[in-house]
Scaffold this motif. Structure first.
Motif, mmCIF file in Angstrom:
data_model
loop_
_atom_site.group_PDB
_atom_site.id
_atom_site.type_symbol
_atom_site.label_atom_id
_atom_site.label_comp_id
_atom_site.label_asym_id
_atom_site.label_seq_id
_atom_site.Cartn_x
_atom_site.Cartn_y
_atom_site.Cartn_z
ATOM 1 N N GLY A 122 1.014 -1.093 0.096
ATOM 2 C CA GLY A 122 0.031 -0.310 -0.198
ATOM 3 C C GLY A 122 1.007 1.361 0.254
ATOM 4 O O GLY A 122 0.326 2.233 -0.166
ATOM 5 N N SER A 123 2.330 0.797 0.369
ATOM 6 C CA SER A 123 3.273 2.266 -0.188
ATOM 7 C C SER A 123 4.465 2.293 -0.690
ATOM 8 O O SER A 123 4.595 0.860 -1.402
ATOM 9 N N THR A 124 5.517 3.495 -0.955
ATOM 10 C CA THR A 124 6.418 3.045 -1.037
ATOM 11 C C THR A 124 7.154 2.464 0.081
ATOM 12 O O THR A 124 7.370 3.259 1.035
ATOM 13 N N LEU A 125 8.653 1.419 -0.282
ATOM 14 C CA LEU A 125 9.423 2.063 1.138
ATOM 15 C C LEU A 125 10.585 2.479 0.651
ATOM 16 O O LEU A 125 11.455 2.797 -0.426
ATOM 17 N N ASP A 126 10.753 3.208 1.435
ATOM 18 C CA ASP A 126 12.069 4.258 1.156
ATOM 19 C C ASP A 126 13.956 3.172 2.010
ATOM 20 O O ASP A 126 13.139 2.837 2.900
ATOM 21 N N LEU A 127 14.298 3.142 0.356
ATOM 22 C CA LEU A 127 15.296 2.231 0.951
ATOM 23 C C LEU A 127 16.101 3.276 1.759
ATOM 24 O O LEU A 127 17.176 2.626 1.854
ATOM 25 N N ASN A 128 16.300 4.088 1.409
ATOM 26 C CA ASN A 128 17.301 4.986 2.410
ATOM 27 C C ASN A 128 16.881 5.174 3.176
ATOM 28 O O ASN A 128 18.024 5.887 4.333
ATOM 29 N N ALA B 94 9.900 1.142 -4.736
ATOM 30 C CA ALA B 94 10.754 1.318 -3.569
ATOM 31 C C ALA B 94 11.096 2.208 -4.317
ATOM 32 O O ALA B 94 11.434 3.196 -5.489
ATOM 33 N N ASN B 95 11.663 3.493 -2.973
ATOM 34 C CA ASN B 95 12.349 4.387 -3.747
ATOM 35 C C ASN B 95 14.189 4.085 -3.525
ATOM 36 O O ASN B 95 14.778 4.320 -2.416
ATOM 37 N N GLN B 96 14.615 3.625 -5.241
ATOM 38 C CA GLN B 96 16.437 4.157 -4.881
ATOM 39 C C GLN B 96 16.785 5.346 -5.051
ATOM 40 O O GLN B 96 17.978 5.064 -5.050
#
Length: 706
Positions: A235-241, A404-406
Motif C-alpha cells: 500500500g505504500s512506497t518503501l524508502d530504501l534510504n 521502492a525509492n532507490q
C-alpha cells in the motif's frame, strides 16, 4: 436412481413359457407367457385267485409347473433422483476417486449366474458434455459383497476395474450382491463430466431368450476442485534510504465462485517467501483471517539471518470466500547488494487433494515450474499478472512490482563569499552548491526529476548575473578522471532542469547523473550600491520530482555574500603640551580640552576583505580630513608651525599602531589634510596622523571632531 428389474419364467423341460416383469420401480418390460401342465393317471392290475381281473385306472391329477428367472440392477447413490437407472453428478476431484454404489439382486426362484461388465462412457439424458475414457480401469477397484436371501453376508471380493470385466457372479435365488466401484478418474480437470457404465447379463435368461437378459446402470461424475484467485499488493512506497522504513504486504486468496466447478477447500497452506533484499520487519504484525494459523520463517530467497518468509496453515475456504493475510517488511541490511526496487513478491497456495489427486500448486509467478494448475483447471482458468493490473479472469492471479525509492540526492556546500559595494566585470563573485546523487539510479536524465532555483532575498543589492549559471559534472569523484562543464537554461517556470544542460568546452551530451556522482552549480553575482558590512542571501532550492521522487530532508542551501570594503576609523588623543613626542592615548569617545591644548587625530584605513581574493586590493586610497570642520576653534599643525607636529601617512600593522613616517606624503592644503595610499591589500592597514591646536579664542567645550 432406480432398479432395473428383469424376470423370466420358463418350463422345467426348457420350453419358454413367460417373460414377465415384477416389482415396482419399472425400467423396461419384456414378456413371453404360457400355462403348461402335467397330468398323471395311475393304472393297476390284479387277480382273484388265478383269474386275472380287468385293469383299472385312477382319476387323473394335474400339476401346473412355473420356474421364474428374474434380477434387477440398481444405482444406489443419493443423487436426488430415485426414478432412473443412473448415479448422477457425483463429485470427484481431478485424477481422484469416486464411489458408485449398485445392487444386483436375484429376484427369481432359481439360482442364476451373472456376467458383469464395466465400460467407459454411457449416455444420460440431459447431461452434456460427457467425456469418454476418463477412468483408469487398471487403478479402479470394484468390491462386491454377496448376501443370501436371509441377508447374511457370504463373501466379499475386490478386483480391479479391468479384472471386473466379464467377472461372473453366482447368486442363489433371493440373494444380492452389493457392488461398490471406487472409480479412478484420469486426466480430468475442473468442470469435466465423465461416465462409466456397469452391466450385468443373466446366463439363465440369455439361454432362454438371447439378447434380452442385459441390464445397465450409467454412472456419472462431475469434476470439482477449489479455484484460487491470489492477489498480492503493497500500500505504500518503501524508502530504501531509510533502513527502518516498512511497507505492508496484503495477500488475498479467493476461492473463486465464478468457476461453476469450484468446490470448498480445507487445509490450505499459503507460502510467501520474500525476494532477496527484503525481510520481515522487526515487528511484522502478522495477521490472517478465517481462523487460520500464521507463522514467520527463514525460507526467503536471501541469505540473511532475519526472518523473510510467511507460512499460513489450516485455512478453510468455502466457495466465494476470501482470506486476507497481512505482514510488514523492510529492507534487509544483510542483503544490500540485492536490487529490490521493482522486485515482485510472489505468493503460493497449496492444497493436498489426497493421494490420488495430488497437491494443487498455484502461484502468482508465471515462471514457477512447480505450478501445476493446468492439471486441475481448464487452461483459460488460471493466469498471472505481475504488473499490478487486476486480473478479472477466473482463477486469475495478480501481483505487482515493489514500489521502492532507490532515488536519493541532496544539495549541500553552501558558500560564503565577500563582495565590494559595487562590482565590475573583474570583481564578480562566484557562488556554488553541490548536488550529490547518493541513490542507485541515474538522476536528471528525465525532465522534472531534478530542478533547482536560484533566488536572492527581496531587495538584495547582490544579485545573480544573468546567464552565468554553469554545472560542473563529476561522474565518479575521482580526481584522475575528467569533469565536464555545462551551461543551463531556465524553463518556462523559471526553474533550472538538469535535462536542459548544454555541453560546454567539448563536454559530451548530458545523460544524467550516475549514482555517486556530483553536479556543482556555479553562478556569478554582482553588487550595486550594496551596504558595507551587510550580509545578503541567495537561496538555491532543490526541487525533487519524477517517478518515486525521494524525500530530501534539506532542499535548500543559502549562499551568503558579505559586503566588504574600506573601514575607516578616526580616533583622537589629548596632547596638553603639544609636544611632538608626548605620550598619546587614542580613544573613540569624546575628550575635553582647553585653549592651548593640542588634539592629535589618527585615521586608520583597513581593507577588511579576507586574504582569499587578491582582486580586492585597494588602489590609490585617498585619506583626508576637511579643515573647515575646525573653523576658528583650532588650527592644523605641520612641521613648520609653532608648535610643530608632522603630518604622517604610512602603512601600519594594526588598528592601534601609529604611523611613524609620512611614507605617502600627506600634507595640508587650503581645504584638507590628506594623502593617497598607493595600495592597501586585504587585511592590511594604513594610518594618517595629524594634530590641531585649540585657539585661545576657543571655549572649553568638547572639541571632538567627526
Amino acid at each position: 436412481m432406480k432398479s432395473n428389474l428383469f424376470k423370466h419364467s420358463v418350463l422345467t423341460v426348457g420350453i419358454v413359457s413367460a417373460l414377465g416383469i415384477t416389482g415396482t420401480a419399472i425400467a423396461a418390460t419384456t414378456s413371453v407367457g404360457s400355462t403348461p401342465t402335467v397330468t398323471n393317471v395311475a393304472t393297476a392290475t390284479y387277480s382273484i385267485g388265478d383269474v386275472a381281473q380287468t385293469p383299472v385306472k385312477s382319476n387323473p391329477v394335474t400339476v401346473n409347473i412355473t420356474q421364474s428367472a428374474a434380477f434387477d440392477l440398481s444405482a444406489d447413490n443419493e443423487d436426488g433422483d430415485t426414478a432412473d437407472d443412473f448415479n448422477k453428478s457425483v463429485v470427484v476431484t481431478p485424477k481422484g476417486r469416486v464411489s458408485f454404489n449398485h445392487t444386483l439382486t436375484n429376484s427369481g426362484n432359481i439360482d442364476d449366474t451373472y456376467t458383469m461388465s464395466l465400460t467407459q462412457g454411457g449416455t444420460i439424458p440431459g447431461i452434456t458434455p460427457q467425456n469418454a475414457s476418463d477412468y483408469d480401469l487398471d487403478l479402479t477397484n470394484v468390491t462386491y459383497i454377496i448376501y443370501n436371501a436371509l441377508g447374511t453376508q457370504t463373501s466379499s471380493t475386490t478386483v480391479t476395474g479391468t479384472e471386473f470385466q466379464n467377472k461372473v457372479i453366482v447368486l442363489p435365488a433371493g440373494a444380492r450382491a452389493e457392488i461398490v466401484i471406487s472409480a479412478k478418474t484420469r486426466d480430468n480437470i475442473g468442470g469435466e463430466l465423465q461416465n462409466l457404465t456397469l452391466g450385468a447379463s443373466s446366463t439363465f435368461i440369455t439361454t432362454a431368450e438371447p439378447g434380452s437378459a442385459n441390464l445397465t446402470n450409467v454412472n456419472n461424475s462431475t469434476t470439482k476442485v477449489p479455484v484460487f484467485k491470489i492477489t498480492s499488493r503493497t500500500g505504500s512506497t518503501l524508502d530504501l534510504n531509510d533502513a527502518s522504513d516498512i511497507v505492508t504486504y496484503t495477500v488475498t486468496v479467493l476461492n473463486d465462485g465464478s468457476a461453476a466447478y469450484a468446490s470448498a477447500a480445507n487445509g490450505i497452506n499459503i507460502i510467501d517467501n520474500l525476494p532477496a533484499g527484503l525481510r520481515l520487519a522487526s515487528s511484522p504484525n502478522l495477521s490472517v483471517s478465517n481462523g487460520a494459523s500464521i507463522a514467520a520463517g527463514n525460507n526467503g530467497a536471501g541469505q540473511g539471518a532475519a526472518n523473510d518468509s510467511v507460512l499460513v496453515t489450516n485455512l478453510n475456504l468455502a466457495v466465494g470466500e476470501t482470506a486476507t493475510i497481512k505482514f510488514d517488511v523492510q529492507r534487509d541490511a544483510d542483503e544490500l547488494s540485492a536490487v529490490v526496487k521493482g522486485v515482485v513478491n510472489h505468493a503460493v497456495v497449496k492444497l493436498n487433494l489426497g493421494a490420488d489427486s495430488g497437491e494443487i500448486y498455484d502461484t502468482t509467478d508465471p515462471s514457477d515450474t512447480a505450478q501445476n494448475t493446468g492439471t486441475y483447471y481448464p487452461t483459460t482458468d488460471d493466469s498471472e499478472n505481475i504488473n499490478g493490473a487486476n486480473n478479472a479472469a477466473t482463477g486469475g492471479d495478480s501481483t505487482s512490482p515493489l514500489i521502492a525509492n532507490q532515488r536519493a540526492f541532496d544539495i549541500s556546500g553552501a558558500t560564503s563569499k565577500e563582495i565590494p559595494t559595487n562590482t565590475s566585470a573583474t570583481t564578480l563573485v562566484t557562488h556554488s552548491a553541490v548536488i550529490t546523487n547518493s541513490g542507485k539510479e541515474v538522476e536528471g536524465d528525465t525532465p522534472g526529476e531534478i530542478k533547482f532555483t536560484i533566488k536572492p532575498d527581496a531587495d538584495n543589492k547582490v544579485t545573480v548575473v544573468t546567464g552565468s549559471v554553469e554545472l560542473v559534472y563529476d561522474p565518479d569523484n575521482n580526481p584522475a578522471t575528467p569533469n565536464f562543464t555545462y551551461t543551463i537554461l531556465r524553463d518556462g517556470n523559471g526553474d533550472n532542469d538538469l535535462t536542459n544542460a548544454l555541453p560546454k568546452d567539448g563536454a559530451p551530451a548530458w545523460t544524467g547523473m550516475a549514482p555517486g556522482s556530483t553536479v556543482t552549480i556555479n553562478y556569478k553575482t554582482k553588487s550595486e550600491d550594496a551596504v558595507l558590512g551587510t550580509t545578503e542571501n541567495i537561496n538555491i532550492t532543490l526541487i525533487p520530482g519524477g517517478t518515486d521522487a525521494p524525500v530530501v530532508p534539506n532542499t535548500q542551501v543559502i549562499n551568503k555574500t558579505v559586503v566588504k570594503g574600506l573601514i575607516l576609523n578616526k580616533q583622537q588623543a589629548l596632547n596638553v603640551t603639544c609636544g611632538a613626542n608626548a605620550a598619546l592615548n587614542f580613544a573613540d569617545g569624546p575628550i575635553s580640552a582647553t585653549p592651548g591644548n593640542c588634539i592629535v587625530y589618527k585615521i586608520s584605513a583597513f581593507n577588511n576583505f579576507s586574504t582569499a581574493d587578491a582582486r580586492f586590493t585597494f588602489d590609490n586610497t585617498l585619506i583626508s580630513d576637511v579643515i573647515s570642520q575646525f573653523g576658528d576653534i583650532a588650527t592644523v599643525l605641520t612641521s613648520t608651525t609653532t608648535p610643530s607636529f608632522e603630518i604622517k601617512l604610512d602603512d601600519v600593522t594594526g588598528p592601534t599602531i601609529k604611523p611613524t613616517t609620512n611614507k605617502y606624503s600627506a600634507d595640508l592644503d587650503a581645504t584638507r589634510v590628506g594623502g593617497t595610499v598607493t595600495t592597501i591589500a586585504p587585511q592590511q592597514y594604513a594610518a594618517m596622523m595629524f594634530a590641531v591646536k585649540i585657539n585661545t579664542a576657543g571655549t572649553e567645550e568638547d572639541t571632538t571632531q567627526p
